[in-house]
Every structure is written in structure tokens, then in C-alpha cells.
Design an enzyme around this catalytic site. Structure first.
Site, PDB file in Angstrom:
ATOM      1  N   LEU A 170       0.141  -0.345  -4.558  1.00  0.00           N
ATOM      2  CA  LEU A 170      -1.196  -0.335  -4.593  1.00  0.00           C
ATOM      3  C   LEU A 170      -1.543   1.108  -3.811  1.00  0.00           C
ATOM      4  O   LEU A 170      -1.102   1.387  -2.822  1.00  0.00           O
ATOM      5  CB  LEU A 170      -1.797  -1.470  -3.674  1.00  0.00           C
ATOM      6  N   LEU A 199       0.856  -1.294   0.075  1.00  0.00           N
ATOM      7  CA  LEU A 199       0.099   0.042   0.112  1.00  0.00           C
ATOM      8  C   LEU A 199       0.870   1.236  -0.157  1.00  0.00           C
ATOM      9  O   LEU A 199       1.623   1.343   0.810  1.00  0.00           O
ATOM     10  CB  LEU A 199      -0.930   0.060   1.261  1.00  0.00           C
ATOM     11  N   ASP A 200       0.718   2.176  -0.871  1.00  0.00           N
ATOM     12  CA  ASP A 200       1.530   3.111  -1.033  1.00  0.00           C
ATOM     13  C   ASP A 200       0.894   4.501  -1.243  1.00  0.00           C
ATOM     14  O   ASP A 200       0.036   4.793  -2.223  1.00  0.00           O
ATOM     15  CB  ASP A 200       2.381   3.056  -2.469  1.00  0.00           C
ATOM     16  N   THR A 201       0.964   5.334  -0.056  1.00  0.00           N
ATOM     17  CA  THR A 201       0.207   6.541   0.117  1.00  0.00           C
ATOM     18  C   THR A 201       0.730   7.597  -1.134  1.00  0.00           C
ATOM     19  O   THR A 201       0.125   8.359  -1.406  1.00  0.00           O
ATOM     20  CB  THR A 201       0.515   7.201   1.431  1.00  0.00           C
TER      21      THR A 201
END
Length: 302
Positions: free
Chosen positions: A297, A182-184
């Protein structure tokens, strides 16, 4: 009563350097691309505001509300425009970095002071006057080291289990599964549809792509997406291939080849969702060499 001479130029330069380090650490923690000139401009805003302290006529602008406003402005100069959640996260990182750096400088000054404070403001000011630049330089050195090491180590050891998701991507009758992070910082969207974009390593996704598509991709430089798209010809209709513009550190105007899968299954903790309105962009190299994750993501998919 002791008196002190304050050199405004030193105050400005010291504030500018510290602000630049704070904004750099903010970008590192937020895994966000930044422009050096915008970093300098944001730091300059804070440095100019620090001079208000020495202008008696502007004493009214030293209240908490104005300081909050200046901090918003500094973050905005460097990181806006961007997704609101991302900007708020960067603002939080900015405050954490600010308080940590300020505390580090004062801690170093206290450590270097070899006599006890007399309990008076003059004694504290004497220590600050003597050791301020030592404190700043040592703190910057510590911050530079931590800024290089901590974000990656923190992500790997503490955050990775929380940020990891398992994906299954379907195209036609073919499916492939791999882990994603998960990539902000991944706020990419397809310019044609507005759908969010998953960035995946080409090597991880290639087994579900048509063989003729793989042949074209592998016969071109993988960063030459426009040429690959043109060479695909009729093949682009079967899976809606397109190119996705992106910007990252050291890459102002890049392009990624992307396609619309039939479905993406995402398992994150106890959550399991299926997404169809999404685009998968192909990245030619390894995305995250220190983890087993093969894709980035966007958080908006969860």
C-alpha cells in the site's frame, strides 16, 4: 614526535568501500531499488571528498556545512529522483548507517588494541594505523550480515504492526478483503490518471475479477501484461484495465496489469478511509512470504 605515512590510494579505496556499504544498507533499510553503478558513483563522491583532508589548500572545505552538502549529494546521486518524503527518509537512514558504521570501526579498533591508550593523539593514531583495515573488514562483514537480516527482522517484529493495514476492494457487486503492508518504496502511479497504485497478489484479488478476465490472465504468462491487455479486448472497458510501468531490483522496465476498482476501504489503526481514485496492480507471485500481507500500500493513500 611520531610521524605516520598516509597512503592516499588506501584512504580513497577504504572510503569508497565503506561508502558503498553505507549506501547499500541505506537502500536495504529504505526498501528501495538501486543501481550498482549509481551506488558506486555516490560512494565515489564521498571518497573523493575524503581526500580533501590531505590537501592543506582546501582545509576550508572541511566544515560541517560542506560535509552536509556532500552527504546530500551522495544520497542524491544514488536515489534521486524520487518522492521528497522518500528521499528524506533515505537521508535519515544514510546518517544512521554512517554513524553506526563509523562507531563500529572505532569499536573494533579499540577491541583489537591490546595496550592502553596513552591519552595522546599519537597513541590513538598508532592504533588506527595498525588496525584500521581489520576494523573496516570486520565492520563490513558485520554490516553485510545485518544488512541482510535486520531490515526483514525489524519489519516483521517491530514495524509490521505499525505498517499493516486491512483493505476491502470492491468491483461491481463483489468485494474481497486482505491485509496490506504500508510500503514507502511503492511510489507507483497510473500514467493515465496519476492515481496511486496498490500492488496486490493476483491470487488475493481474483475472486472479484470477471471470470473471462481471469481466464485470459491465467492463459498467459503473468509477466506478459501487454499481451494480456491486448487479449482482454472488450473486457477492458468494464473495469478500466491498463498496464502500469514499474522498476525494481533486477527489473529495469517491467509492466503490471492493473484495474480501477469501484472503491477501496482502508483500515489502519483507528483510521478508516474510503478511496476511489486508486488503481490496483496485479502481481503474479507472493509479495511477502514472511507475513500474511497480500498487497503493498503506498503511504500517500493514508
Amino acid at each position: 614526535m611520531s610521524s605516520y605515512v598516509v597512503y592516499v590510494d588506501q584512504v580513497f579505496i577504504g572510503s569508497l568501500v565503506m561508502n558503498m556499504m553505507i549506501l547499500w544498507v541505506t537502500a536495504r533499510l529504505g526498501r528501495t531499488a538501486y543501481s550498482r553503478w549509481r551506488l558506486l558513483a555516490g560512494a565515489g563522491v564521498g571518497a573523493l571528498y575524503s581526500l580533501v583532508l590531505f590537501i592543506p589548500a582546501m582545509e576550508g572545505y572541511l566544515g560541517p556545512g560542506y560535509k552536509l552538502l556532500v552527504s546530500f549529494l551522495m544520497v542524491a546521486v544514488v536515489f534521486v529522483p524520487g518522492p521528497p518524503k522518500k528521499v528524506l527518509a533515505l537521508l535519515a537512514y544514510f546518517y544512521i548507517s554512517t554513524f553506526a558504521l563509523g562507531g563500529t570501526v572505532l569499536g573494533i579498533i579499540s577491541f583489537l588494541q591490546n595496550s592502553a591508550f596513552d591519552g595522546q593523539l599519537s597513541g590513538i593514531m598508532q592504533a588506527v594505523d595498525t588496525f584500521l583495515w581489520y576494523g573496516i573488514l570486520l565492520a563490513l562483514l558485520i554490516y553485510w550480515f545485518l544488512g541482510r537480516v535486520v531490515p526483514a527482522a525489524m519489519c516483521k517484529r517491530l514495524m509490521l504492526p505499525l505498517l499493516r493495514a486491512d483493505l476491502t476492494v470492491s468491483l461491481g457487486e463483489r468485494k474481497v478483503s486482505f491485509s496490506a503492508l504500508l510500503d514507502t518504496g511503492n511510489s507507483l502511479s497510473d500514467p493515465l490518471t496519476g492515481f496511486p497504485v496498490i500492488i496486490a497478489e493476483y491470487a488475493a484479488i481474483k475472486e472479484i475479477l470477471p471470470e473471462q478476465v481471469c481466464a485470459v490472465i491465467e492463459s498467459h504468462r503473468q509477466d506478459d501484461s501487454a499481451s494480456i491487455l491486448a487479449a482482454l479486448g472488450e473486457n477492458i472497458r468494464s473495469a478500466n484495465f491498463r498496464i502500469i510501468p514499474y522498476r525494481s531490483v533486477g527489473q529495469e522496465n517491467g509492466w503490471l496489469l492493473g484495474f480501477r476498482p469501484d472503491e477501496v476501504e482502508i483500515r489502519h489503526g483507528n483510521n478508516f478511509i474510503k478511496v476511489c481514485d486508486v488503481v490496483v496492480a496485479l502481481y503474479g507471485d507472493c509479495l511477502l512470504s514472511d507475513t500474511s500481507c497480500r498487497a503493498l500500500l503506498p503511504t500517500g493513500l493514508l
